[in-house]
Design an enzyme around this catalytic site. Structure first.
Site, PDB file in Angstrom:
ATOM      1  N   HIS A 146      83.631  49.923  18.860  1.00  0.00           N
ATOM      2  CA  HIS A 146      83.375  50.330  20.946  1.00  0.00           C
ATOM      3  C   HIS A 146      81.907  50.242  21.081  1.00  0.00           C
ATOM      4  O   HIS A 146      81.244  51.312  20.103  1.00  0.00           O
ATOM      5  CB  HIS A 146      84.059  51.348  21.292  1.00  0.00           C
ATOM      6  CG  HIS A 146      84.122  50.885  22.583  1.00  0.00           C
ATOM      7  ND1 HIS A 146      83.282  51.650  23.711  1.00  0.00           N
ATOM      8  CD2 HIS A 146      85.060  50.234  23.358  1.00  0.00           C
ATOM      9  CE1 HIS A 146      82.957  51.530  24.964  1.00  0.00           C
ATOM     10  NE2 HIS A 146      84.545  50.469  25.161  1.00  0.00           N
ATOM     11  N   ASP A 195      92.288  47.718  23.478  1.00  0.00           N
ATOM     12  CA  ASP A 195      92.346  46.637  23.545  1.00  0.00           C
ATOM     13  C   ASP A 195      93.396  46.384  22.545  1.00  0.00           C
ATOM     14  O   ASP A 195      94.105  45.299  22.023  1.00  0.00           O
ATOM     15  CB  ASP A 195      91.346  45.438  23.302  1.00  0.00           C
ATOM     16  CG  ASP A 195      90.209  45.558  24.280  1.00  0.00           C
ATOM     17  OD1 ASP A 195      91.489  45.345  25.637  1.00  0.00           O
ATOM     18  OD2 ASP A 195      89.252  45.266  25.021  1.00  0.00           O
TER      19      ASP A 195
HETATM   20  N1  ACO Z   1      84.256  44.682  12.446  1.00  0.00           N
HETATM   21  C1  ACO Z   1      84.061  44.776  11.213  1.00  0.00           C
HETATM   22  N2  ACO Z   1      82.948  45.080  11.035  1.00  0.00           N
HETATM   23  C2  ACO Z   1      82.277  46.185  12.620  1.00  0.00           C
HETATM   24  C3  ACO Z   1      83.194  45.555  13.650  1.00  0.00           C
HETATM   25  C4  ACO Z   1      84.035  45.292  13.469  1.00  0.00           C
HETATM   26  N3  ACO Z   1      85.013  44.796  14.532  1.00  0.00           N
HETATM   27  N4  ACO Z   1      83.027  46.574  14.401  1.00  0.00           N
HETATM   28  C5  ACO Z   1      81.601  46.782  14.045  1.00  0.00           C
HETATM   29  N5  ACO Z   1      81.019  46.057  13.327  1.00  0.00           N
HETATM   30  C6  ACO Z   1      79.790  46.442  11.536  1.00  0.00           C
HETATM   31  C7  ACO Z   1      79.291  45.258  11.949  1.00  0.00           C
HETATM   32  O1  ACO Z   1      78.910  44.694  10.911  1.00  0.00           O
HETATM   33  C8  ACO Z   1      77.659  46.727  11.656  1.00  0.00           C
HETATM   34  O2  ACO Z   1      77.614  46.917  10.687  1.00  0.00           O
HETATM   35  P1  ACO Z   1      76.485  47.493   9.527  1.00  0.00           P
HETATM   36  O3  ACO Z   1      75.715  48.865   9.968  1.00  0.00           O
HETATM   37  O4  ACO Z   1      76.718  47.223   8.273  1.00  0.00           O
HETATM   38  O5  ACO Z   1      75.201  45.666   9.958  1.00  0.00           O
HETATM   39  C9  ACO Z   1      78.033  47.985  12.730  1.00  0.00           C
HETATM   40  O6  ACO Z   1      79.981  48.381  12.095  1.00  0.00           O
HETATM   41  C10 ACO Z   1      78.158  48.144  13.484  1.00  0.00           C
HETATM   42  O7  ACO Z   1      77.918  47.541  14.347  1.00  0.00           O
HETATM   43  P2  ACO Z   1      77.718  46.667  16.050  1.00  0.00           P
HETATM   44  O8  ACO Z   1      77.421  45.780  16.908  1.00  0.00           O
HETATM   45  O9  ACO Z   1      75.750  47.325  15.824  1.00  0.00           O
HETATM   46  O10 ACO Z   1      78.193  48.042  17.110  1.00  0.00           O
HETATM   47  P3  ACO Z   1      78.230  48.154  18.728  1.00  0.00           P
HETATM   48  O11 ACO Z   1      78.813  49.138  19.075  1.00  0.00           O
HETATM   49  O12 ACO Z   1      76.799  47.335  19.149  1.00  0.00           O
HETATM   50  O13 ACO Z   1      79.423  46.822  18.924  1.00  0.00           O
HETATM   51  C11 ACO Z   1      81.902  46.244  19.457  1.00  0.00           C
HETATM   52  C12 ACO Z   1      80.100  47.152  19.323  1.00  0.00           C
HETATM   53  C13 ACO Z   1      80.924  45.592  20.524  1.00  0.00           C
HETATM   54  C14 ACO Z   1      82.788  46.730  20.485  1.00  0.00           C
HETATM   55  C15 ACO Z   1      81.963  45.880  17.798  1.00  0.00           C
HETATM   56  O14 ACO Z   1      82.529  46.781  17.903  1.00  0.00           O
HETATM   57  C16 ACO Z   1      83.222  44.579  18.211  1.00  0.00           C
HETATM   58  O15 ACO Z   1      82.533  43.294  17.708  1.00  0.00           O
HETATM   59  N6  ACO Z   1      84.693  44.956  18.451  1.00  0.00           N
HETATM   60  C17 ACO Z   1      85.731  43.712  17.974  1.00  0.00           C
HETATM   61  C18 ACO Z   1      85.597  43.735  19.110  1.00  0.00           C
HETATM   62  C19 ACO Z   1      86.229  44.249  20.338  1.00  0.00           C
HETATM   63  O16 ACO Z   1      87.181  44.726  19.701  1.00  0.00           O
HETATM   64  N7  ACO Z   1      85.863  44.369  21.389  1.00  0.00           N
HETATM   65  C20 ACO Z   1      86.012  45.246  22.666  1.00  0.00           C
HETATM   66  C21 ACO Z   1      85.565  46.185  22.826  1.00  0.00           C
HETATM   67  S1  ACO Z   1      86.205  47.411  23.885  1.00  0.00           S
HETATM   68  C22 ACO Z   1      86.292  46.929  25.867  1.00  0.00           C
HETATM   69  O17 ACO Z   1      84.971  46.085  25.932  1.00  0.00           O
HETATM   70  C23 ACO Z   1      86.879  47.402  26.542  1.00  0.00           C
END
Ligand code: ACO
Length: 432
Positions: free
Chosen positions: A308, A366
């Site tokens: 998140h 979610d």
């Molecule tokens: N699966 C695998 N790896 C992940 C995931 C995931 N779901 N989420 C983050 N990471 C990793 C990234 O690759 C990154 O790795 P690194 O540091 O080695 O490069 C690290 O964790 C940080 O990720 P960011 O994308 O920088 O985190 P951010 O806070 O920007 O993203 C997000 C948050 C978009 C929700 C992300 O976690 C994601 O895509 N999750 C899956 C989609 C999802 O469930 N969305 C719903 C959110 S809740 C809502 O909106 C109500």
């Protein structure tokens, strides 16, 4: 007089400005830099508003590091345990928990506005049989201002309240009618003898031949899902509603804008993506392979429903909805269903995996809300509509709060222009 300031100096000119620091009840303070353009001739550059507080609000507080969510100061855990969705609506709209009499009056007013204008019912027939439910929701909610002209004066607090009540009362009716239209069943009219949530389920699932058989745990699971999604401060759809509303537009159109924003997979579409991912995995034996892929930087897929932007700790809503989801699956005898089997095993493995632990990737709301909606028999393409029904009160409460501001200004971000320099028009014959 606030004595705490941050000094910003333009090193090119030596000019500086003392920007006051504003403190909230909870959370980080903010720098009030609205005098930057007039004093230093500079604007701030903050794409996606990641460091910008766009407004002052008394409605919802989130602490993403500690995993805290408060509605009007009340912890989400206590509201999910003790409250009802209409009571949470009252709290978000009016700032306090209602007395019994206030609650009865509010429930009565909601029940008086659940019906749709029959002209609006006809409006549905213009949509194709395979229209996306969110496209229909944007259209129908936007069209509402054409059907209820008696409360169009947004400067009048009574008109504003009437629009708020209408939106909260009619959204379940509009959503259920979309579902019925797309599956080719007759529209089921609302029933005032049922609670808000039970009435919603009745409109979604009853058919003329037989009424819906209510299951108390299923109704409560949906109620908890609605409570958890009711507001989440200045997210993309709420900010859209506020920006649209700042131009003095009618709340029905502002909320239609919020619904359009929610439709995107980066916002309200994640619960649907979780179920699609579970379908792709197909069988628990494939989980390890998928976990490997989720961690592989060269593979674009991610573990949907994990991570998140704000919560770097457990999403407090996920903890609550997880238990609610488990109870529901148990009650409906669905724990052994292959889809849920995959989900529960996936969650167990990911929570023990170093990759997810190191990056503070926990299940978000979610991950479980999709499973609850699936277990309730709600089709995948209706998931974001369910989210929109829940979030309508948040949009409306934020809009009402903004409309009460004494010096409301139209929202107008600035830009850093990087296009062509000034140049003269060239006649077509002279262009090369
Ligand atoms: N699966 C695998 N790896 C992940 C995931 C995931 N779901 N989420 C983050 N990471 C990793 C990234 O690759 C990154 O790795 P690194 O540091 O080695 O490069 C690290 O964790 C940080 O990720 P960011 O994308 O920088 O985190 P951010 O806070 O920007 O993203 C997000 C948050 C978009 C929700 C992300 O976690 C994601 O895509 N999750 C899956 C989609 C999802 O469930 N969305 C719903 C959110 S809740 C809502 O909106 C109500």
């Amino acid at each position: 007089m606030n004595k705490e300031t941050v000094t910003i100096t333009d090193n090119r000119t030596g000019k500086s400005i003392d920007c006051p620091i504003k403190k909230g009840t909870h959370g980080p303070s903010v720098i009030d830099c609205h005098q930057l353009p007039s004093k230093l001739g500079l604007f701030t550059f903050d794409p996606a508003f990641v460091t910008t507080a766009s407004c002052e609000s008394k409605i919802t507080f989130i602490d993403g590091e500690k995993g805290i969510l408060l509605y009007r100061g009340y912890p989400i855990e206590q509201l999910a345990q003790h409250s009802s969705y209409p009571e949470v609506c009252y709290l978000l709209l009016y700032g306090e928990l209602p007395t019994r009499e206030q609650m009865d009056n509010f429930n009565h007013s909601i029940s008086q506005h659940t019906l749709l204008h029959e002209g609006l019912v006809n409006f549905y027939k213009g949509f194709r049989h395979d229209a996306h439910p969110m496209a229909m929701l944007v259209g129908v909610v936007g069209a509402m201002s054409g059907y209820y002209p008696d409360a169009l004066d947004i400067q009048n607090p009574e008109h504003r309240n009437m629009s708020a009540v209408r939106l909260i009362a009619k959204l379940p009716t509009i959503a259920a009618k979309i579902h019925k239209y797309l599956i080719g069943q007759p529209y089921v009219y609302p029933r005032n003898d049922l609670s808000y949530v039970a009435n919603f389920m009745h409109m979604m699932f009853s058919v003329p031949m037989e009424p819906y058989q209510f299951n108390e745990k299923a109704t409560r699971a949906l109620e908890i899902m609605l409570i958890l999604h009711a507001d989440h401060e200045q997210n993309a759809s709420t900010s859209t509603v506020r920006l649209a509303g700042s131009s003095q537009a009618h709340p029905f159109s502002c909320v239609a804008g919020g619904i359009a924003t929610l439709w995107g997979p980066a916002h309200g579409g994640a619960n649907e993506a979780v179920i699609r991912m579970l379908h792709d995995i197909k069988h628990p034996k494939n989980i390890q392979e998928y976990i490997r892929r989720f961690k592989d930087k060269d593979d674009p897929i991610r573990l949907m429903g994990f991570g998140h932007r704000v919560y770097k700790n457990y999403d407090p809503r996920a903890k609550i909805i997880r238990d609610s989801c488990y109870n529901l699956l148990e009650e409906l005898g669905m724990k052994q269903h292959v889809l849920f089997d995959i989900a529960l095993e996936l969650e167990r493995i990911a929570l023990e995996d170093e990759y997810f632990i190191e990056r503070k990737l926990y299940p978000n709301v979610d991950f479980y809300s999709g499973m609850i909606l699936r277990a309730l028999g709600i089709p995948l393409n209706m998931f974001t509509v369910m989210f929109a029904v829940a979030r309508t009160v948040g949009w409306v409460a934020q809009w009402m709060e903004m409309m009460e501001e004494p010096n409301l200004k139209i929202g107008r971000p600035r830009q850093l222009y990087t296009g062509a320099q000034r140049r003269d028009y060239v006649q077509v014959e002279e262009r090369i």
